[in-house]
Design a protein around this motif. Sequence first.
Motif, PDB file in Angstrom:
ATOM      1  N   ILE A 316       0.850  -1.197   0.000  1.00  0.00           N
ATOM      2  CA  ILE A 316       0.000   0.000   0.000  1.00  0.00           C
ATOM      3  C   ILE A 316       0.881   1.241   0.000  1.00  0.00           C
ATOM      4  N   ILE A 317       0.548   2.199  -0.848  1.00  0.00           N
ATOM      5  CA  ILE A 317       1.235   3.488  -0.892  1.00  0.00           C
ATOM      6  C   ILE A 317       0.319   4.546  -0.288  1.00  0.00           C
ATOM      7  N   VAL A 318       0.834   5.308   0.648  1.00  0.00           N
ATOM      8  CA  VAL A 318       0.083   6.392   1.303  1.00  0.00           C
ATOM      9  C   VAL A 318       0.599   7.731   0.801  1.00  0.00           C
ATOM     10  N   GLY A 319      -0.318   8.638   0.481  1.00  0.00           N
ATOM     11  CA  GLY A 319       0.084   9.995   0.119  1.00  0.00           C
ATOM     12  C   GLY A 319       0.427  10.184  -1.337  1.00  0.00           C
ATOM     13  N   PHE A 320      -0.145   9.360  -2.230  1.00  0.00           N
ATOM     14  CA  PHE A 320       0.067   9.561  -3.665  1.00  0.00           C
ATOM     15  C   PHE A 320      -0.460  10.942  -4.041  1.00  0.00           C
ATOM     16  N   PRO A 321       0.178  11.633  -5.007  1.00  0.00           N
ATOM     17  CA  PRO A 321      -0.265  12.985  -5.375  1.00  0.00           C
ATOM     18  C   PRO A 321      -1.764  13.061  -5.625  1.00  0.00           C
ATOM     19  N   GLY A 322      -2.389  14.036  -4.993  1.00  0.00           N
ATOM     20  CA  GLY A 322      -3.822  14.244  -5.155  1.00  0.00           C
ATOM     21  C   GLY A 322      -4.692  13.441  -4.215  1.00  0.00           C
ATOM     22  N   GLU A 323      -4.129  12.562  -3.402  1.00  0.00           N
ATOM     23  CA  GLU A 323      -4.908  11.741  -2.484  1.00  0.00           C
ATOM     24  C   GLU A 323      -5.609  12.628  -1.449  1.00  0.00           C
ATOM     25  N   THR A 324      -6.929  12.552  -1.392  1.00  0.00           N
ATOM     26  CA  THR A 324      -7.701  13.307  -0.409  1.00  0.00           C
ATOM     27  C   THR A 324      -7.955  12.448   0.820  1.00  0.00           C
ATOM     28  N   GLU A 325      -8.509  13.064   1.851  1.00  0.00           N
ATOM     29  CA  GLU A 325      -8.857  12.299   3.046  1.00  0.00           C
ATOM     30  C   GLU A 325      -9.902  11.231   2.709  1.00  0.00           C
ATOM     31  N   GLU A 326     -10.825  11.559   1.807  1.00  0.00           N
ATOM     32  CA  GLU A 326     -11.824  10.580   1.379  1.00  0.00           C
ATOM     33  C   GLU A 326     -11.162   9.401   0.657  1.00  0.00           C
ATOM     34  N   ASP A 327     -10.173   9.715  -0.190  1.00  0.00           N
ATOM     35  CA  ASP A 327      -9.430   8.652  -0.880  1.00  0.00           C
ATOM     36  C   ASP A 327      -8.752   7.737   0.136  1.00  0.00           C
ATOM     37  N   PHE A 328      -8.126   8.348   1.125  1.00  0.00           N
ATOM     38  CA  PHE A 328      -7.422   7.554   2.125  1.00  0.00           C
ATOM     39  C   PHE A 328      -8.392   6.690   2.923  1.00  0.00           C
ATOM     40  N   GLU A 329      -9.562   7.224   3.222  1.00  0.00           N
ATOM     41  CA  GLU A 329     -10.570   6.439   3.945  1.00  0.00           C
ATOM     42  C   GLU A 329     -10.988   5.214   3.135  1.00  0.00           C
ATOM     43  N   GLN A 330     -10.988   5.324   1.817  1.00  0.00           N
ATOM     44  CA  GLN A 330     -11.305   4.174   0.980  1.00  0.00           C
ATOM     45  C   GLN A 330     -10.227   3.090   1.094  1.00  0.00           C
ATOM     46  N   THR A 331      -8.976   3.516   1.234  1.00  0.00           N
ATOM     47  CA  THR A 331      -7.902   2.542   1.464  1.00  0.00           C
ATOM     48  C   THR A 331      -8.116   1.833   2.793  1.00  0.00           C
ATOM     49  N   LEU A 332      -8.445   2.582   3.834  1.00  0.00           N
ATOM     50  CA  LEU A 332      -8.709   1.965   5.133  1.00  0.00           C
ATOM     51  C   LEU A 332      -9.892   0.999   5.045  1.00  0.00           C
TER      52      LEU A 332
END
Length: 505
Positions: A316-332
């Motif tokens: 898993i890569i965290v903090g890819f360019p443009g990643e929003t908090e909503e995007d990160f929540e989808q990873t979780l």
Amino acid sequence: MSSIDRSQSVGGTRTYEVRTYGCQMNVHDSERLSGLLEDAGYVRAPEGADGDADVVVFNTCAVRENADNKLYGNLGHLAPKKASRPGMQIAVGGCLAQKDRDTIVKRAPWVDVVFGTHNIGKLPVLLERARVQEEAQVEIAESLEAFPSTLPTRRESAYAAWVSISVGCNNTCTFCIVPALRGKEKDRRPGDILAEVEALVAEGVSEITLLGQNVNAYGSDIGDREAFSKLLRACGNIDGLERVRFTSPHPRDFTDDVIAAMAETPNAMPQLHMPLQSGSDPVLKAMRRSYRQERYLGIIEKVRAAIPHAAITTDIIVGFPGETEEDFEQTLHVVREARFAQAFTFQYSKRPGTPAAEMENQIPKAVVQERYERLVALQEEISWDENKQQVGRTLELMVAEGEGRKDGATHRLSGRAPDNRLVHFTKPDQEVRPGDVVTVEITYAAPHHLLAEGAVLDVRRTRAGDAWEKRNTTEQAKSAGVLLGLPKIGVPEPQPVVASGCGCD
């Protein structure tokens, strides 16, 4: 006697040291580099030589943003050693060498040889040419000269082995520079792969890992979409081969016939490393990954239905360019749904030469760090919960060498379960060798390992254990009459810790 003197053997035999960075492909390439050097008459420098060798080879990785800084720092450390040691040579190969080429010699003019990912077989020739001509040799092939499995190989283990089935990658992920450095995918003929596996088994190897930059895309170069599943099934017919693993697959190419082959082939282990990278569809699109969240979770569901006890790991890569908090929540969300046994987690770092490095909306370091810590905390909780489900199970372990750092102090040994979980177990009264198989009951779970604190239920001596013992005994005998600290050539050592699949599959 100085450290320099200790590295020399009787009769002036030259010693070597190979330093490996990066993925399993590099680890296996380093086995070939060692084999080439030994075939040319070099001997391995003692463990911990730290540059006190006649030839030091850096097998580099270009995945991380600061990979070049790390290389040049290490080269700088060796500069005074080389200046004080006539005849010492330094070689740089691997992905960073393929990328930087002449830059390496300009920044570190004391380097003797620079070679790329496609021509590792030229190392001994280039070293000799540099010695005779007294000038640096830079040779970077633009395409594969010969499939590297034809080269001599110094296997680090007597009981487990990598087997390359392909090199290169046809994907164009925006964060990954590997395809540009390793080239387009090239597949080996199935008969050549199986012949290598059979030869390894004849030598005593009982576990193999099929290796490719995108291992389950195998067949695209030879025009057979089911070639990988056929290869898995064929490995199941090799007498004496107890365990088959593979890494790293890509969700795009992970088809139902592969799942069926895993479930129906007795020696295919219930383990799957399936890189996720992100759980967000917009981020996956920006990464140029050809699947989306629904497709990924569908694969996990099918694997679990066919192989209920499978341990699934991921990248898993965290903090890819443009990643929003909503995007990160989808990873979780995907992490919670998939319940990975383990995850190799990375904070996004720019890889020079990749499209992602030039993208807008690069995420601030503080934001990436905070998200990373949340992801790690969640995965630690899940890993622990999943490991607790193993308590009370009776498992067969292949005894490993060098996997338990505290084994000596705790009077334990370590081994790998069929699903590749690491288990530390009570040392039995009878002799147990790496490669042998023990049966134990799991009594305790931690996030990253299991314990079997009771008595070992059964010990099965194996041909793999015989091979380890033969190699160990033979090489001890070879060095017994030498008084100058010669290394024990051929004794297996722990594999370097590597991030699975470069973190880019």
